[in-house]
Design an enzyme around this catalytic site. Structure first.
Site, mmCIF file in Angstrom:
data_model
loop_
_atom_site.group_PDB
_atom_site.id
_atom_site.type_symbol
_atom_site.label_atom_id
_atom_site.label_comp_id
_atom_site.label_asym_id
_atom_site.label_seq_id
_atom_site.Cartn_x
_atom_site.Cartn_y
_atom_site.Cartn_z
ATOM 1 N N ASP A 8 11.106 -16.437 -12.566
ATOM 2 C CA ASP A 8 12.356 -17.024 -13.051
ATOM 3 C C ASP A 8 12.217 -18.544 -12.929
ATOM 4 O O ASP A 8 11.122 -19.066 -12.658
ATOM 5 C CB ASP A 8 13.569 -16.455 -12.296
ATOM 6 C CG ASP A 8 13.630 -16.894 -10.835
ATOM 7 O OD1 ASP A 8 12.683 -17.561 -10.365
ATOM 8 O OD2 ASP A 8 14.620 -16.558 -10.157
ATOM 9 N N CYS A 67 9.901 -15.517 -7.693
ATOM 10 C CA CYS A 67 11.263 -16.074 -7.817
ATOM 11 C C CYS A 67 11.477 -16.937 -6.572
ATOM 12 O O CYS A 67 10.501 -17.371 -5.957
ATOM 13 C CB CYS A 67 12.300 -14.974 -7.993
ATOM 14 S SG CYS A 67 12.386 -13.774 -6.650
ATOM 15 N N THR A 69 12.655 -16.173 -3.540
ATOM 16 C CA THR A 69 12.188 -15.496 -2.316
ATOM 17 C C THR A 69 11.177 -14.383 -2.580
ATOM 18 O O THR A 69 10.578 -13.859 -1.636
ATOM 19 C CB THR A 69 13.380 -14.831 -1.605
ATOM 20 O OG1 THR A 69 13.970 -13.881 -2.523
ATOM 21 C CG2 THR A 69 14.427 -15.844 -1.185
ATOM 22 N N GLY A 72 14.078 -10.475 -5.347
ATOM 23 C CA GLY A 72 14.640 -9.932 -6.591
ATOM 24 C C GLY A 72 13.575 -9.337 -7.484
ATOM 25 O O GLY A 72 13.804 -8.308 -8.152
ATOM 26 N N HIS A 100 -2.868 -0.465 2.686
ATOM 27 C CA HIS A 100 -2.092 0.732 3.047
ATOM 28 C C HIS A 100 -1.142 1.194 1.955
ATOM 29 O O HIS A 100 -0.839 2.381 1.870
ATOM 30 C CB HIS A 100 -1.295 0.478 4.339
ATOM 31 C CG HIS A 100 -2.150 0.503 5.569
ATOM 32 N ND1 HIS A 100 -1.637 0.555 6.851
ATOM 33 C CD2 HIS A 100 -3.503 0.487 5.720
ATOM 34 C CE1 HIS A 100 -2.626 0.571 7.731
ATOM 35 N NE2 HIS A 100 -3.775 0.521 7.075
ATOM 36 N N ARG A 134 -5.365 8.868 4.499
ATOM 37 C CA ARG A 134 -3.975 9.218 4.819
ATOM 38 C C ARG A 134 -2.992 8.334 4.051
ATOM 39 O O ARG A 134 -1.857 8.730 3.782
ATOM 40 C CB ARG A 134 -3.725 9.126 6.322
ATOM 41 C CG ARG A 134 -3.761 7.733 6.909
ATOM 42 C CD ARG A 134 -3.568 7.770 8.433
ATOM 43 N NE ARG A 134 -3.451 6.442 9.014
ATOM 44 C CZ ARG A 134 -4.463 5.619 9.255
ATOM 45 N NH1 ARG A 134 -5.706 5.994 8.951
ATOM 46 N NH2 ARG A 134 -4.269 4.432 9.810
ATOM 47 N N HIS A 135 -3.449 7.145 3.667
ATOM 48 C CA HIS A 135 -2.571 6.244 2.906
ATOM 49 C C HIS A 135 -2.385 6.733 1.472
ATOM 50 O O HIS A 135 -1.339 6.524 0.871
ATOM 51 C CB HIS A 135 -3.124 4.822 2.936
ATOM 52 C CG HIS A 135 -3.331 4.324 4.327
ATOM 53 N ND1 HIS A 135 -2.290 4.142 5.213
ATOM 54 C CD2 HIS A 135 -4.473 4.027 5.019
ATOM 55 C CE1 HIS A 135 -2.767 3.734 6.380
ATOM 56 N NE2 HIS A 135 -4.090 3.663 6.288
HETATM 57 C C1 RB5 Z 1 17.627 -17.960 -7.970
HETATM 58 O O1 RB5 Z 1 18.489 -18.914 -7.495
HETATM 59 C C2 RB5 Z 1 17.260 -16.951 -6.884
HETATM 60 O O2 RB5 Z 1 18.358 -16.174 -6.559
HETATM 61 C C3 RB5 Z 1 16.100 -16.091 -7.327
HETATM 62 O O3 RB5 Z 1 15.026 -16.914 -7.665
HETATM 63 C C4 RB5 Z 1 15.507 -15.106 -6.322
HETATM 64 O O4 RB5 Z 1 15.271 -15.725 -5.094
HETATM 65 C C5 RB5 Z 1 16.157 -13.805 -6.200
HETATM 66 O O5 RB5 Z 1 15.652 -12.911 -5.505
#
Ligand code: RB5
Length: 156
Positions: A8, A67, A69, A72, A100, A134-135
């Protein structure tokens, strides 16, 4: 390997850098966007879905999704049959998600991981083989859950 990359607005810059790394490592890179500049906000599920759909169908072999984090992208990717997406945040999670869990979609956070670290995680992820044994049995159980839960339900 044919590797797709999607992001994104928050992940675009890191995605463009990872795309160059993927090519430099000798893989074929497919860019799923976003193509707009960093300032223009877009919705991460749109780009995660484009990528995950092609992993799920077998059109590409692996995906890199970025993205803010990585969360998402992973949530969206895991809605597609056969896609095993995981957020990777250090060397250990990069290695173990392959060894794994046999992940085929690595999700990185551009707001949590700098370029140097992301490049290291991606290289580890690409170099690590699934251990099987096992994995594999556990991975197969996930497949069975998918088969049960992803059945098309016809409305009465
Ligand atoms: C965008 O602001 C942010 O929400 C998106 O990049 C992401 O971190 C969502 O998981």
């Amino acid at each position: 390997m044919i590797i797709g990359l999607a992001a994104d607005h928050a992940g675009k810059e890191l995605k463009d850098a990872m795309l160059e790394l993927v090519k430099a490592l000798g893989h074929e890179a497919v860019d799923y966007g976003v193509a707009v500049s960093n300032e223009q906000s877009v919705d991460y599920p749109d780009y995660a879905a484009l990528l995950a759909q092609d992993i799920s169908s077998g059109k590409i072999e692996a995906g890199v999704a970025i993205c803010g984090t990585g969360t998402g992208m992973a949530i969206t990717g895991n809605k597609f049959p056969g896609v095993r997406a995981a957020v990777v945040w250090d060397e250990y999670s990069a290695r173990m998600s392959r060894a794994h869990n046999d992940t085929n979609m690595i999700c990185l956070g551009a707001r949590t991981t700098n370029l140097h670290r992301a490049a290291d995680f991606l290289k580890i992820w690409l170099e690590t083989a699934f251990e099987g044994g096992r994995h594999k049995m556990r991975r197969d159980k996930i497949r069975e859950i998918e088969k049960k839960n992803f059945k098309v339900r016809l409305e009465p």
